[in-house]
Scaffold this motif. Sequence first.
Motif, short mmCIF file in Angstrom:
data_model
loop_
_atom_site.label_atom_id
_atom_site.label_comp_id
_atom_site.label_asym_id
_atom_site.label_seq_id
_atom_site.Cartn_x
_atom_site.Cartn_y
_atom_site.Cartn_z
N PHE A 190 0.84 -1.20 0.00
CA PHE A 190 0.00 0.00 0.00
C PHE A 190 0.87 1.25 0.00
O PHE A 190 0.63 2.19 -0.76
CB PHE A 190 -0.93 -0.02 1.22
N SER A 191 1.91 1.25 0.83
CA SER A 191 2.78 2.43 0.94
C SER A 191 3.50 2.76 -0.37
O SER A 191 3.86 3.91 -0.60
CB SER A 191 3.80 2.23 2.06
N GLU A 192 3.69 1.77 -1.23
CA GLU A 192 4.35 1.99 -2.53
C GLU A 192 3.40 2.54 -3.59
O GLU A 192 3.85 2.99 -4.64
CB GLU A 192 4.98 0.69 -3.03
N THR A 193 2.12 2.47 -3.31
CA THR A 193 1.12 2.87 -4.31
C THR A 193 0.23 4.01 -3.83
O THR A 193 -0.60 4.50 -4.60
CB THR A 193 0.23 1.67 -4.68
N ALA A 194 0.38 4.43 -2.58
CA ALA A 194 -0.51 5.42 -1.98
C ALA A 194 -0.29 6.81 -2.57
O ALA A 194 0.82 7.17 -2.96
CB ALA A 194 -0.32 5.45 -0.47
N PHE A 195 -1.37 7.57 -2.61
CA PHE A 195 -1.35 8.96 -3.05
C PHE A 195 -2.35 9.72 -2.20
O PHE A 195 -3.17 9.11 -1.50
CB PHE A 195 -1.69 9.09 -4.55
N LEU A 196 -2.33 11.03 -2.27
CA LEU A 196 -3.17 11.87 -1.43
C LEU A 196 -4.30 12.51 -2.22
O LEU A 196 -4.06 13.07 -3.29
CB LEU A 196 -2.31 12.96 -0.78
N VAL A 197 -5.50 12.41 -1.70
CA VAL A 197 -6.64 13.18 -2.21
C VAL A 197 -6.85 14.29 -1.20
O VAL A 197 -7.18 14.04 -0.05
CB VAL A 197 -7.92 12.32 -2.34
N ALA A 198 -6.61 15.53 -1.62
CA ALA A 198 -6.69 16.65 -0.68
C ALA A 198 -7.38 17.86 -1.26
O ALA A 198 -7.60 18.83 -0.55
CB ALA A 198 -5.29 17.03 -0.20
N GLY A 199 -7.71 17.84 -2.52
CA GLY A 199 -8.35 18.99 -3.15
C GLY A 199 -9.67 18.60 -3.78
O GLY A 199 -10.16 17.49 -3.61
N ALA A 200 -10.22 19.52 -4.54
CA ALA A 200 -11.50 19.29 -5.18
C ALA A 200 -11.42 18.16 -6.21
O ALA A 200 -12.35 17.39 -6.38
CB ALA A 200 -11.98 20.57 -5.85
N SER A 201 -10.27 18.04 -6.89
CA SER A 201 -10.11 17.02 -7.92
C SER A 201 -8.66 16.54 -7.95
O SER A 201 -7.74 17.33 -7.97
CB SER A 201 -10.51 17.59 -9.28
N THR A 202 -8.50 15.23 -7.95
CA THR A 202 -7.18 14.61 -8.05
C THR A 202 -7.17 13.71 -9.27
O THR A 202 -8.09 12.90 -9.45
CB THR A 202 -6.87 13.78 -6.78
N ASP A 203 -6.15 13.85 -10.12
CA ASP A 203 -6.02 13.04 -11.32
C ASP A 203 -4.79 12.16 -11.20
O ASP A 203 -3.70 12.65 -10.88
CB ASP A 203 -5.88 13.93 -12.56
N ILE A 204 -4.96 10.86 -11.47
CA ILE A 204 -3.81 9.95 -11.51
C ILE A 204 -3.88 9.14 -12.80
O ILE A 204 -4.94 9.03 -13.42
CB ILE A 204 -3.76 9.00 -10.28
N LYS A 205 -2.74 8.59 -13.20
CA LYS A 205 -2.66 7.73 -14.38
C LYS A 205 -2.09 6.39 -13.97
O LYS A 205 -1.11 6.32 -13.21
CB LYS A 205 -1.76 8.36 -15.45
N ILE A 206 -2.69 5.33 -14.50
CA ILE A 206 -2.21 3.98 -14.24
C ILE A 206 -1.91 3.32 -15.58
O ILE A 206 -2.77 3.30 -16.47
CB ILE A 206 -3.24 3.15 -13.44
N GLU A 207 -0.70 2.80 -15.70
CA GLU A 207 -0.27 2.09 -16.91
C GLU A 207 -0.47 0.60 -16.65
O GLU A 207 0.14 0.03 -15.74
CB GLU A 207 1.20 2.36 -17.20
N LEU A 208 -1.33 -0.04 -17.46
CA LEU A 208 -1.55 -1.47 -17.29
C LEU A 208 -0.33 -2.25 -17.76
O LEU A 208 0.40 -1.81 -18.65
CB LEU A 208 -2.77 -1.93 -18.08
N GLN A 209 -0.15 -3.43 -17.15
CA GLN A 209 0.93 -4.33 -17.50
C GLN A 209 0.32 -5.68 -17.85
O GLN A 209 -0.63 -6.13 -17.21
CB GLN A 209 1.90 -4.48 -16.34
N TYR A 210 0.89 -6.33 -18.85
CA TYR A 210 0.48 -7.67 -19.24
C TYR A 210 1.71 -8.53 -19.18
O TYR A 210 2.72 -8.25 -19.81
CB TYR A 210 -0.09 -7.64 -20.66
N MET A 211 1.65 -9.61 -18.39
CA MET A 211 2.85 -10.40 -18.16
C MET A 211 2.90 -11.68 -19.01
O MET A 211 3.90 -11.96 -19.64
CB MET A 211 2.96 -10.76 -16.68
N ALA A 212 1.86 -12.47 -19.00
CA ALA A 212 1.87 -13.75 -19.71
C ALA A 212 1.19 -13.58 -21.07
O ALA A 212 0.24 -12.84 -21.20
CB ALA A 212 1.15 -14.82 -18.89
N LEU A 213 1.72 -14.28 -22.05
CA LEU A 213 1.11 -14.26 -23.37
C LEU A 213 0.14 -15.42 -23.50
O LEU A 213 0.36 -16.49 -22.93
CB LEU A 213 2.19 -14.35 -24.45
N PHE A 214 -0.90 -15.22 -24.27
CA PHE A 214 -1.87 -16.31 -24.46
C PHE A 214 -1.29 -17.41 -25.30
O PHE A 214 -0.51 -17.28 -26.13
CB PHE A 214 -3.15 -15.78 -25.15
#
Length: 158
Positions: free
Chosen positions: A134-158
């Motif tokens: 959790f501590s490695e991924t945590a961020f703060l919501v403290a204002g009217a609007s918070t924007d974050i970006k998450i990059e998906l990862q794909y590990m195994a191939l079909f």
Amino acid sequence: MTKRFRVSLLLLPLLATVVGSFFFSGNSQANLRGNLNVEVNALRSKQGEVCANLFASSKGFPQEDKRAIQKQCVTITEIPLVIKFNNLPAGSYAVVVMHDENNDKKFNRNDLGMPLEGFGFSQNPEISDRAPKFSETAFLVAGASTDIKIELQYMALF
């Protein structure tokens, strides 16, 4: 009488400040709320849906979705996809995202335990041999609007 009246007028602003801070400062801080916009990038297809779990503590993070304070699954209509969480109290949060390509509501893995579907975390930590804390991924919501970006990862191939 005029002396008493002058003293009262001088104390009025001080009294208003004290009373105002008592009624408004604690109340406004306690009710501070904001919205979170999670932009999900690097989807490999528009098939299925993206599910996001929002955690407010390390308890159950990242796998126990029953401990998430909010959950959403959204059909993919465009890439990047934005998932919104509204009216959140100010504080520290972490998000886990999964691309459920086959719509089975499960995080599918191969026989070796490698994820078959895309996943990601807030703060985009580097994934090694374990899920991030959790501590490695945590961020703060403290204002009217918070924007974050998450990059998906794909590990195994079909």
